[in-house]
Design a protein around this motif. Sequence first.
Motif, PDB file in Angstrom:
ATOM      1  N   CYS A 290     -17.477  22.441  34.706  1.00 57.57           N
ATOM      2  CA  CYS A 290     -17.600  21.408  33.672  1.00 57.57           C
ATOM      3  C   CYS A 290     -18.030  22.017  32.340  1.00 57.57           C
ATOM      4  CB  CYS A 290     -18.611  20.346  34.110  1.00 57.57           C
ATOM      5  SG  CYS A 290     -18.032  19.237  35.414  1.00 57.57           S
TER       6      CYS A 290
ATOM      7  N   ARG B 154     -22.791  17.392  28.700  1.00 58.72           N
ATOM      8  CA  ARG B 154     -23.560  16.540  29.604  1.00 58.72           C
ATOM      9  C   ARG B 154     -22.783  16.459  30.914  1.00 58.72           C
ATOM     10  NH1 ARG B 154     -25.079  10.291  28.238  1.00 58.72           N
ATOM     11  NH2 ARG B 154     -22.798  10.114  28.287  1.00 58.72           N
TER      12      ARG B 154
ATOM     13  N   TYR C  43     -10.959  10.035  32.339  1.00 52.44           N
ATOM     14  CA  TYR C  43     -12.029  10.971  31.993  1.00 52.44           C
ATOM     15  C   TYR C  43     -11.445  12.386  31.913  1.00 52.44           C
ATOM     16  CZ  TYR C  43     -15.265   7.202  33.328  1.00 52.44           C
ATOM     17  OH  TYR C  43     -15.941   6.019  33.423  1.00 52.44           O
TER      18      TYR C  43
ATOM     19  N   ASN D 200     -26.260   4.016  34.168  1.00 51.41           N
ATOM     20  CA  ASN D 200     -26.420   3.892  32.727  1.00 51.41           C
ATOM     21  C   ASN D 200     -26.732   2.456  32.327  1.00 51.41           C
ATOM     22  OD1 ASN D 200     -26.095   6.537  32.069  1.00 51.41           O
ATOM     23  ND2 ASN D 200     -23.932   6.382  31.550  1.00 51.41           N
TER      24      ASN D 200
ATOM     25  N   TYR E 111     -28.093  16.552  32.213  1.00 53.21           N
ATOM     26  CA  TYR E 111     -27.391  16.208  33.447  1.00 53.21           C
ATOM     27  C   TYR E 111     -28.077  15.041  34.137  1.00 53.21           C
ATOM     28  CZ  TYR E 111     -30.982  19.214  35.656  1.00 53.21           C
ATOM     29  OH  TYR E 111     -32.160  19.790  36.061  1.00 53.21           O
TER      30      TYR E 111
ATOM     31  N   ASP F  94     -28.025   8.346  23.627  1.00 55.42           N
ATOM     32  CA  ASP F  94     -26.594   8.562  23.700  1.00 55.42           C
ATOM     33  C   ASP F  94     -25.850   7.247  23.908  1.00 55.42           C
ATOM     34  OD1 ASP F  94     -27.122  11.175  23.424  1.00 55.42           O
ATOM     35  OD2 ASP F  94     -26.537  11.788  25.437  1.00 55.42           O
TER      36      ASP F  94
ATOM     37  N   LYS G  97     -17.024  14.795  25.863  1.00 57.77           N
ATOM     38  CA  LYS G  97     -17.831  15.974  26.154  1.00 57.77           C
ATOM     39  C   LYS G  97     -18.663  15.808  27.421  1.00 57.77           C
ATOM     40  CE  LYS G  97     -16.783  18.760  22.754  1.00 57.77           C
ATOM     41  NZ  LYS G  97     -16.228  20.116  23.004  1.00 57.77           N
ATOM     42  N   ASP G  98     -18.316  14.818  28.224  1.00 60.04           N
ATOM     43  CA  ASP G  98     -19.005  14.604  29.495  1.00 60.04           C
ATOM     44  C   ASP G  98     -18.190  15.194  30.639  1.00 60.04           C
ATOM     45  OD1 ASP G  98     -21.282  13.228  28.628  1.00 60.04           O
ATOM     46  OD2 ASP G  98     -20.178  11.340  28.523  1.00 60.04           O
TER      47      ASP G  98
ATOM     48  N   ILE H  82     -22.478  14.625  34.651  1.00 54.16           N
ATOM     49  CA  ILE H  82     -22.833  13.436  35.425  1.00 54.16           C
ATOM     50  C   ILE H  82     -22.410  13.676  36.868  1.00 54.16           C
ATOM     51  CG2 ILE H  82     -22.477  10.956  35.684  1.00 54.16           C
ATOM     52  CD1 ILE H  82     -21.549  11.148  32.608  1.00 54.16           C
TER      53      ILE H  82
ATOM     54  N   VAL I  34     -17.822  15.029  34.794  1.00 58.78           N
ATOM     55  CA  VAL I  34     -18.174  14.209  35.956  1.00 58.78           C
ATOM     56  C   VAL I  34     -17.918  15.021  37.222  1.00 58.78           C
ATOM     57  CG1 VAL I  34     -17.649  12.124  37.275  1.00 58.78           C
ATOM     58  CG2 VAL I  34     -17.661  12.047  34.771  1.00 58.78           C
TER      59      VAL I  34
ATOM     60  N   ALA J 206     -18.096  20.655  28.504  1.00 56.48           N
ATOM     61  CA  ALA J 206     -19.028  19.542  28.713  1.00 56.48           C
ATOM     62  C   ALA J 206     -20.421  19.909  28.204  1.00 56.48           C
ATOM     63  CB  ALA J 206     -19.105  19.181  30.192  1.00 56.48           C
TER      64      ALA J 206
ATOM     65  N   VAL K 187     -18.858   7.286  29.517  1.00 56.38           N
ATOM     66  CA  VAL K 187     -18.420   8.672  29.616  1.00 56.38           C
ATOM     67  C   VAL K 187     -17.584   9.026  28.399  1.00 56.38           C
ATOM     68  CG1 VAL K 187     -17.040  10.295  30.966  1.00 56.38           C
ATOM     69  CG2 VAL K 187     -18.480   8.611  32.127  1.00 56.38           C
TER      70      VAL K 187
END
Length: 219
Positions: free
Chosen positions: A126, A133, A104, A9, A167, A65, A72-73, A135, A75, A131, A69
């Motif tokens: 997830c 998104r 997280y 990121n 994703y 975005d 709503k992410d 990752i 991992v 989630a 993190v």
Amino acid sequence: MSLKFLSCNQWVHQLHLQSPVSSTTTKRSWIEAGPRYFKLPQSTLRKSLSPSLCFAMDQKSLHEDAFGVGQKDGVIIVDHGSRRKESNLLLNEFVLMFKSKTGYPIVEPAHMELADPSIKDAFNSCVQQGANRVIISPFFLFPGRHWHQDIPSLADAAALEHPGINYLVTAPLGLHEFLVDVVKDRIGYCLSHVAGEVEECAVCVGTGRCKLKVQDSEN
């Protein structure tokens, strides 16, 4: 000169600040970024750490975005996978440690092959937890074939069941300076065990593998 490690990121954010995608004043080149591509200036290519540092499945979302993190992410920490059950269980322990230290909310383990849960299983989990998104972080040292081909392909297949979910496959661990401390600590602990000062570590416990060996001379 110390090495500065950039997360995926941070790398994209840095490129966005230095060379906005909307600019039309600079000669551009294609940089591969998974199924889609970023258009970046030639000058950026020379400055960046790697033209394939991450696979971005939704270019627009990466630029718009918040970088970091969020709630709503999801991992996914994915390793290679092993036929040895004990090795796979270590990933579960790492994920629990990672989730506890980072805070997280949605973190799932996955194995690329040979064991469950798969990337598809973790992706589904997830999304079921809310989630929007996902990752996918490869628990690999360097960017070999699994990072370039296998994991992105498995991520694509998993995402087909969840249209609209963004994703990302991040960079592997790579040349992170903290890994120097990890390797140094591991060597030091194993030598302490050989000297009888400490018990076996969680990786070696019960295996008897951490011991000095010497081959007898044939003469």
